[in-house]
Design a protein around this motif. Structure first.
Motif, mmCIF file in Angstrom:
data_model
loop_
_atom_site.group_PDB
_atom_site.id
_atom_site.type_symbol
_atom_site.label_atom_id
_atom_site.label_comp_id
_atom_site.label_asym_id
_atom_site.label_seq_id
_atom_site.Cartn_x
_atom_site.Cartn_y
_atom_site.Cartn_z
ATOM 1 N N ILE A 79 76.253 48.490 42.642
ATOM 2 C CA ILE A 79 77.377 48.534 43.298
ATOM 3 C C ILE A 79 78.369 48.043 42.460
ATOM 4 O O ILE A 79 78.653 46.661 41.786
ATOM 5 C CB ILE A 79 77.308 47.583 44.621
ATOM 6 C CG1 ILE A 79 76.195 48.334 45.353
ATOM 7 C CG2 ILE A 79 78.550 47.570 45.332
ATOM 8 C CD1 ILE A 79 75.956 47.448 46.557
ATOM 9 N N PRO A 114 83.039 48.350 41.656
ATOM 10 C CA PRO A 114 84.322 48.668 42.138
ATOM 11 C C PRO A 114 84.911 49.913 41.519
ATOM 12 O O PRO A 114 85.879 50.373 42.181
ATOM 13 C CB PRO A 114 85.347 47.505 41.924
ATOM 14 C CG PRO A 114 84.440 46.708 40.925
ATOM 15 C CD PRO A 114 83.077 46.991 40.787
ATOM 16 N N VAL A 166 76.914 52.757 43.919
ATOM 17 C CA VAL A 166 78.109 53.091 44.710
ATOM 18 C C VAL A 166 79.160 52.766 43.884
ATOM 19 O O VAL A 166 79.440 51.431 43.600
ATOM 20 C CB VAL A 166 77.762 52.044 45.937
ATOM 21 C CG1 VAL A 166 78.992 52.183 46.879
ATOM 22 C CG2 VAL A 166 76.460 52.373 46.725
ATOM 23 N N ASN A 190 83.060 52.601 44.012
ATOM 24 C CA ASN A 190 84.538 52.629 44.768
ATOM 25 C C ASN A 190 84.194 53.365 45.995
ATOM 26 O O ASN A 190 84.796 54.047 46.485
ATOM 27 C CB ASN A 190 85.539 53.282 43.981
ATOM 28 C CG ASN A 190 86.750 53.306 44.339
ATOM 29 O OD1 ASN A 190 87.113 52.530 45.188
ATOM 30 N ND2 ASN A 190 87.732 54.301 44.010
ATOM 31 N N MET A 191 83.196 52.711 46.668
ATOM 32 C CA MET A 191 82.310 53.179 47.848
ATOM 33 C C MET A 191 82.121 54.653 48.005
ATOM 34 O O MET A 191 81.935 55.308 49.207
ATOM 35 C CB MET A 191 83.595 53.002 49.156
ATOM 36 C CG MET A 191 84.057 51.651 49.012
ATOM 37 S SD MET A 191 82.887 50.413 49.423
ATOM 38 C CE MET A 191 82.357 50.678 51.053
ATOM 39 N N GLY A 216 78.778 56.795 47.191
ATOM 40 C CA GLY A 216 77.380 56.487 46.747
ATOM 41 C C GLY A 216 76.547 57.942 46.105
ATOM 42 O O GLY A 216 77.152 58.801 46.275
ATOM 43 N N GLN A 227 79.042 59.956 52.982
ATOM 44 C CA GLN A 227 79.681 58.705 53.406
ATOM 45 C C GLN A 227 78.577 57.808 54.352
ATOM 46 O O GLN A 227 78.844 56.500 54.103
ATOM 47 C CB GLN A 227 81.047 58.924 54.177
ATOM 48 C CG GLN A 227 81.898 57.821 53.785
ATOM 49 C CD GLN A 227 82.098 57.096 52.712
ATOM 50 O OE1 GLN A 227 82.153 57.908 51.867
ATOM 51 N NE2 GLN A 227 82.614 55.649 52.683
ATOM 52 N N THR A 245 76.006 56.255 52.421
ATOM 53 C CA THR A 245 76.368 55.255 51.775
ATOM 54 C C THR A 245 76.691 53.996 52.293
ATOM 55 O O THR A 245 76.131 52.825 52.112
ATOM 56 C CB THR A 245 77.643 55.768 50.805
ATOM 57 O OG1 THR A 245 77.447 56.803 50.140
ATOM 58 C CG2 THR A 245 78.239 54.741 49.978
ATOM 59 N N MET A 246 77.240 53.981 53.433
ATOM 60 C CA MET A 246 77.524 52.983 54.426
ATOM 61 C C MET A 246 76.179 52.360 55.105
ATOM 62 O O MET A 246 75.953 51.093 54.925
ATOM 63 C CB MET A 246 78.303 53.411 55.360
ATOM 64 C CG MET A 246 79.910 53.660 55.041
ATOM 65 S SD MET A 246 80.559 52.351 54.049
ATOM 66 C CE MET A 246 80.869 53.118 52.835
ATOM 67 N N ILE A 304 74.807 50.303 52.153
ATOM 68 C CA ILE A 304 75.149 48.919 52.100
ATOM 69 C C ILE A 304 74.905 48.069 53.251
ATOM 70 O O ILE A 304 74.661 46.825 52.821
ATOM 71 C CB ILE A 304 76.657 49.240 51.977
ATOM 72 C CG1 ILE A 304 77.069 50.009 50.691
ATOM 73 C CG2 ILE A 304 77.403 47.650 52.051
ATOM 74 C CD1 ILE A 304 78.784 50.244 50.558
#
Length: 185
Positions: free
Chosen positions: A40, A42, A75, A77-78, A80, A89, A92-93, A96
């Motif tokens: 992960i 940024p 992951v 920049n948010m 995945g 999305q 990906t969430m 996390i």
């Protein structure tokens, strides 16, 4: 009736995310089959990700990743990805959420075993020291029981033969009962 429906809809809108299942994570499919390596970061130019990606592209390391059943989740920049293919999305969430990491802008590297337990977890500057050699060494030092862990396959379901002599076993299905009428409020 309308008031009940609106109340129920409002309640579900607020409480629904609390009841979201943890098994919606893409990691659930890997338990017993593969070792997820989650990075992960940024951004896509983060040094931790760039170094790991460069070493993952080396042919000798590709063979080591395949031998050790490693699946690479990133992951960045948010957004995945799983082995270079985009995750949605929601996936990906869910990924996390399932890691229970909390908030933070520092890069993280996490290796999960086939048993689903964290074998390596590093964050921030500590993540820069995690390379594929360290990941391979960690996997190679795992006990044999974890190395050979697999998901048990469910037993086949036997078909049940229809019982003879029971009234209603053959013929037309019964009509469904009419629902009781509700008075309008």
């Amino acid at each position: 009736m309308l008031i009940r429906s609106l109340t129920l809809a409002t309640l579900l809108a607020f409480v629904g995310p609390l009841f979201a299942a943890d098994d919606d994570s893409p990691l659930v499919k890997d338990v017993g089959r593969a070792r997820p390596l989650i990075v992960i970061a940024p951004s896509s130019v983060d040094p931790v990700w760039v170094n790991l990606k460069k070493s993952l592209e080396d042919p000798a390391n590709k063979q080591g990743v395949a031998q050790r059943n490693i699946k690479v989740y990133s992951v960045l920049n948010m957004f995945g990805q799983l082995d270079g293919k985009d995750l949605g999305q929601q996936d990906t969430m869910a990924l996390i959420r399932s890691l229970n990491l909390g908030a933070g802008a520092l890069p993280k590297v996490i290796l999960l075993g086939k048993d689903g337990e964290k074998k390596i977890e590093s964050s921030g500057a500590e993540s820069k020291s995690v390379d594929l050699k360290k990941i391979f060494d960690t996997i190679d030092q795992l006990p044999a029981a974890e190395k050979e862990a697999t998901v048990p396959t469910p037993a086949p379901v036997a078909e049940v033969a229809p019982v003879k002599g029971v009234k209603g076993a053959k013929g037309k299905p019964a009509k469904p009962a009419k629902p009781p009428e509700q008075p309008d409020e």
